[in-house]
Design a protein around this motif. Structure first.
Motif, PDB file in Angstrom:
ATOM      1  N   VAL A   1       0.898  -1.203   0.132  1.00  0.00           N
ATOM      2  CA  VAL A   1      -0.076  -0.042   0.059  1.00  0.00           C
ATOM      3  C   VAL A   1       0.880   1.090  -0.158  1.00  0.00           C
ATOM      4  O   VAL A   1       0.556   2.299  -0.639  1.00  0.00           O
ATOM      5  N   ALA A   2       2.025   1.108   0.637  1.00  0.00           N
ATOM      6  CA  ALA A   2       2.883   2.607   0.732  1.00  0.00           C
ATOM      7  C   ALA A   2       3.450   2.615  -0.708  1.00  0.00           C
ATOM      8  O   ALA A   2       3.541   3.710  -1.013  1.00  0.00           O
ATOM      9  N   ILE A   3       3.822   1.647  -1.242  1.00  0.00           N
ATOM     10  CA  ILE A   3       4.555   1.659  -2.627  1.00  0.00           C
ATOM     11  C   ILE A   3       3.520   1.971  -3.549  1.00  0.00           C
ATOM     12  O   ILE A   3       3.846   2.985  -4.505  1.00  0.00           O
ATOM     13  N   LEU A   4       2.236   1.780  -3.425  1.00  0.00           N
ATOM     14  CA  LEU A   4       1.092   2.323  -4.326  1.00  0.00           C
ATOM     15  C   LEU A   4       0.875   3.648  -4.178  1.00  0.00           C
ATOM     16  O   LEU A   4       0.684   4.478  -5.084  1.00  0.00           O
ATOM     17  N   ALA A   5       0.970   4.303  -2.824  1.00  0.00           N
ATOM     18  CA  ALA A   5       0.829   5.476  -2.674  1.00  0.00           C
ATOM     19  C   ALA A   5       1.943   6.360  -2.956  1.00  0.00           C
ATOM     20  O   ALA A   5       1.724   7.479  -3.478  1.00  0.00           O
ATOM     21  N   CYS A   6       3.143   5.840  -3.025  1.00  0.00           N
ATOM     22  CA  CYS A   6       4.312   6.572  -3.557  1.00  0.00           C
ATOM     23  C   CYS A   6       4.215   6.638  -5.009  1.00  0.00           C
ATOM     24  O   CYS A   6       4.375   7.669  -5.556  1.00  0.00           O
ATOM     25  N   LEU A   7       3.837   5.764  -5.793  1.00  0.00           N
ATOM     26  CA  LEU A   7       3.358   5.515  -7.241  1.00  0.00           C
ATOM     27  C   LEU A   7       2.548   6.624  -7.437  1.00  0.00           C
ATOM     28  O   LEU A   7       2.635   7.364  -8.510  1.00  0.00           O
ATOM     29  N   ASP A   8       1.407   6.979  -6.620  1.00  0.00           N
ATOM     30  CA  ASP A   8       0.341   7.922  -7.065  1.00  0.00           C
ATOM     31  C   ASP A   8       1.223   9.150  -6.935  1.00  0.00           C
ATOM     32  O   ASP A   8       0.727  10.153  -7.849  1.00  0.00           O
ATOM     33  N   SER A   9       2.188   9.408  -5.926  1.00  0.00           N
ATOM     34  CA  SER A   9       2.773  10.622  -6.104  1.00  0.00           C
ATOM     35  C   SER A   9       3.737  10.955  -7.216  1.00  0.00           C
ATOM     36  O   SER A   9       3.625  12.060  -7.544  1.00  0.00           O
ATOM     37  N   VAL A  10       4.278  10.097  -7.517  1.00  0.00           N
ATOM     38  CA  VAL A  10       5.038   9.796  -8.658  1.00  0.00           C
ATOM     39  C   VAL A  10       4.340  10.378  -9.925  1.00  0.00           C
ATOM     40  O   VAL A  10       4.899  11.275 -10.498  1.00  0.00           O
ATOM     41  N   PHE A  11       3.326   9.730 -10.088  1.00  0.00           N
ATOM     42  CA  PHE A  11       2.460   9.982 -11.321  1.00  0.00           C
ATOM     43  C   PHE A  11       1.851  11.518 -11.289  1.00  0.00           C
ATOM     44  O   PHE A  11       1.744  12.191 -12.237  1.00  0.00           O
TER      45      PHE A  11
ATOM     46  N   ASP B   1       8.097  20.810  -2.782  1.00  0.00           N
ATOM     47  CA  ASP B   1       7.869  20.727  -1.458  1.00  0.00           C
ATOM     48  C   ASP B   1       6.282  19.979  -1.452  1.00  0.00           C
ATOM     49  O   ASP B   1       5.912  19.205  -0.353  1.00  0.00           O
ATOM     50  N   ILE B   2       5.480  20.469  -2.410  1.00  0.00           N
ATOM     51  CA  ILE B   2       4.129  19.558  -2.681  1.00  0.00           C
ATOM     52  C   ILE B   2       4.643  18.222  -3.035  1.00  0.00           C
ATOM     53  O   ILE B   2       3.780  17.230  -2.165  1.00  0.00           O
ATOM     54  N   PHE B   3       5.393  17.818  -3.572  1.00  0.00           N
ATOM     55  CA  PHE B   3       5.943  16.436  -4.017  1.00  0.00           C
ATOM     56  C   PHE B   3       6.173  15.655  -3.045  1.00  0.00           C
ATOM     57  O   PHE B   3       5.676  14.688  -2.664  1.00  0.00           O
ATOM     58  N   ILE B   4       7.414  16.316  -2.130  1.00  0.00           N
ATOM     59  CA  ILE B   4       8.075  15.554  -1.067  1.00  0.00           C
ATOM     60  C   ILE B   4       7.175  15.351  -0.034  1.00  0.00           C
ATOM     61  O   ILE B   4       6.929  13.918   0.544  1.00  0.00           O
ATOM     62  N   SER B   5       6.152  16.210   0.439  1.00  0.00           N
ATOM     63  CA  SER B   5       5.149  16.112   1.406  1.00  0.00           C
ATOM     64  C   SER B   5       4.100  15.028   0.986  1.00  0.00           C
ATOM     65  O   SER B   5       3.625  14.299   2.043  1.00  0.00           O
TER      66      SER B   5
ATOM     67  N   GLY C   1       3.937  11.754   2.926  1.00  0.00           N
ATOM     68  CA  GLY C   1       2.487  11.641   3.680  1.00  0.00           C
ATOM     69  C   GLY C   1       1.673  10.589   3.219  1.00  0.00           C
ATOM     70  O   GLY C   1       1.031   9.833   4.271  1.00  0.00           O
ATOM     71  N   ASN C   2       1.341  10.404   1.960  1.00  0.00           N
ATOM     72  CA  ASN C   2       0.600   9.703   1.277  1.00  0.00           C
ATOM     73  C   ASN C   2       1.123   7.968   1.736  1.00  0.00           C
ATOM     74  O   ASN C   2       0.281   6.967   2.135  1.00  0.00           O
ATOM     75  N   ALA C   3       2.340   7.803   1.863  1.00  0.00           N
ATOM     76  CA  ALA C   3       2.930   6.392   2.140  1.00  0.00           C
ATOM     77  C   ALA C   3       2.687   6.032   3.760  1.00  0.00           C
ATOM     78  O   ALA C   3       2.314   5.204   4.076  1.00  0.00           O
ATOM     79  N   LEU C   4       3.126   7.018   4.648  1.00  0.00           N
ATOM     80  CA  LEU C   4       2.707   6.945   5.972  1.00  0.00           C
ATOM     81  C   LEU C   4       1.224   6.707   6.162  1.00  0.00           C
ATOM     82  O   LEU C   4       0.893   5.757   6.968  1.00  0.00           O
ATOM     83  N   LEU C   5       0.493   7.391   5.632  1.00  0.00           N
ATOM     84  CA  LEU C   5      -1.032   7.331   5.810  1.00  0.00           C
ATOM     85  C   LEU C   5      -1.597   6.090   5.267  1.00  0.00           C
ATOM     86  O   LEU C   5      -2.233   5.376   5.876  1.00  0.00           O
ATOM     87  N   ALA C   6      -1.176   5.499   4.186  1.00  0.00           N
ATOM     88  CA  ALA C   6      -1.662   4.531   3.632  1.00  0.00           C
ATOM     89  C   ALA C   6      -1.037   3.173   4.500  1.00  0.00           C
ATOM     90  O   ALA C   6      -1.928   2.287   4.820  1.00  0.00           O
ATOM     91  N   ALA C   7       0.076   3.251   5.130  1.00  0.00           N
ATOM     92  CA  ALA C   7       0.561   2.202   5.910  1.00  0.00           C
ATOM     93  C   ALA C   7       0.228   2.148   7.309  1.00  0.00           C
ATOM     94  O   ALA C   7      -0.380   1.029   7.822  1.00  0.00           O
TER      95      ALA C   7
END
Length: 116
Positions: free
Chosen positions: A31-41, A55-59, A63-69
């Motif tokens: 789920v964390a990897i999926l969240a990170c891929l969402d951010s990358v796309f 700054d938006i990308f990094i946060s 943030g998405n990875a931690l929330l998903a995990a």
């Protein structure tokens, strides 16, 4: 473009180093990897639209990875597969971003062919 380079670097390092994740952590990592891929796309789409902000990308990435995990962990503790909600949302966003990226790139290609 930074996001794309980071993605390529991550894939390259993942292929070189033999990293084994214990099976009990698989739902969290997936789920964390999926969240990170969402951010990358999303970052790639923003870059094509000339709206990328690091700054938006990094946060969003962390943030998405931690929330998903955290959702996966909470669901695991409650005995409810809450991570499925994250999979559906992030999966849908990845496909939406991919569709937008495809349309943007096709439009740029058509404009270049016309000489605009």
């Amino acid at each position: 473009m930074i996001a794309f380079i980071g993605l390529l670097l991550g894939v390259f390092l993942g292929l070189i180093f033999d990293v084994n994740i214990p099976e009990k952590f698989s739902p969290y990592m997936s789920v964390a990897i999926l969240a990170c891929l969402d951010s990358v796309f999303g970052a790639f789409r923003a870059s094509l639209n000339k709206k990328f902000k690091p700054d938006i990308f990094i946060s969003g990435f962390f943030g998405n990875a931690l929330l998903a995990a955290a959702l996966a962990y909470l669901g695991d503790k409650l005995g409810i597969p809450i991570y499925i909600a994250a999979v559906i949302v992030f999966g849908g966003r990845i496909f939406d971003n991919f569709g937008s990226i495809r349309r943007i790139l096709l439009e740029k290609y058509k404009n270049r062919q016309r000489g605009d």
